[in-house]
Design a protein around this motif. Structure first.
Motif, mmCIF file in Angstrom:
data_model
loop_
_atom_site.group_PDB
_atom_site.id
_atom_site.type_symbol
_atom_site.label_atom_id
_atom_site.label_comp_id
_atom_site.label_asym_id
_atom_site.label_seq_id
_atom_site.Cartn_x
_atom_site.Cartn_y
_atom_site.Cartn_z
ATOM 1 N N ARG A 1 8.820 -3.552 -1.853
ATOM 2 C CA ARG A 1 8.304 -4.894 -1.548
ATOM 3 C C ARG A 1 9.403 -5.809 -1.042
ATOM 4 O O ARG A 1 9.185 -6.614 -0.138
ATOM 5 C CB ARG A 1 7.655 -5.500 -2.786
ATOM 6 N N LEU B 1 5.365 -1.529 2.397
ATOM 7 C CA LEU B 1 4.241 -2.009 1.590
ATOM 8 C C LEU B 1 3.297 -0.873 1.237
ATOM 9 O O LEU B 1 2.739 -0.835 0.133
ATOM 10 C CB LEU B 1 3.491 -3.122 2.325
ATOM 11 N N THR C 1 -1.742 -5.087 -2.504
ATOM 12 C CA THR C 1 -0.596 -4.715 -1.681
ATOM 13 C C THR C 1 -1.056 -4.132 -0.350
ATOM 14 O O THR C 1 -0.494 -4.421 0.704
ATOM 15 C CB THR C 1 0.306 -3.716 -2.427
#
Length: 56
Positions: free
Chosen positions: A5, A22, A41
Motif C-alpha cells: 500500500r 494494490l 483495496t
C-alpha cells in the motif's frame, strides 16, 4: 501488505505498478480473512485498471 500500500500511494494513481501493488495488498488482505477490507483495496485500484485498455 502495508509495504504494498505504501508503494501504491507513493506513485501516481494511473501508474501500473501502483495498481499491481494494490492488487497484491488486496490478495494478502483477503488471504488473511479480511474480505471487506480486501474489496475496499480492490476498489481503490479499480480506476487505474479501468483506464488501461487491453489490446489483443
Amino acid at each position: 501488505m502495508v509495504e504494498a500500500r505504501a508503494v501504491a500511494r507513493s506513485r501516481p494513481r494511473d501508474d501500473e505498478y501502483a495498481a499491481a501493488a494494490l492488487n497484491i495488498a488486496a490478495i494478502a488482505t483477503g488471504a488473511q480473512g479480511r474480505h471487506a477490507e480486501a474489496l475496499a483495496t480492490y476498489d481503490e485500484a479499480l480506476p487505474a485498471f479501468s483506464r488501461r485498455r487491453v489490446m489483443w
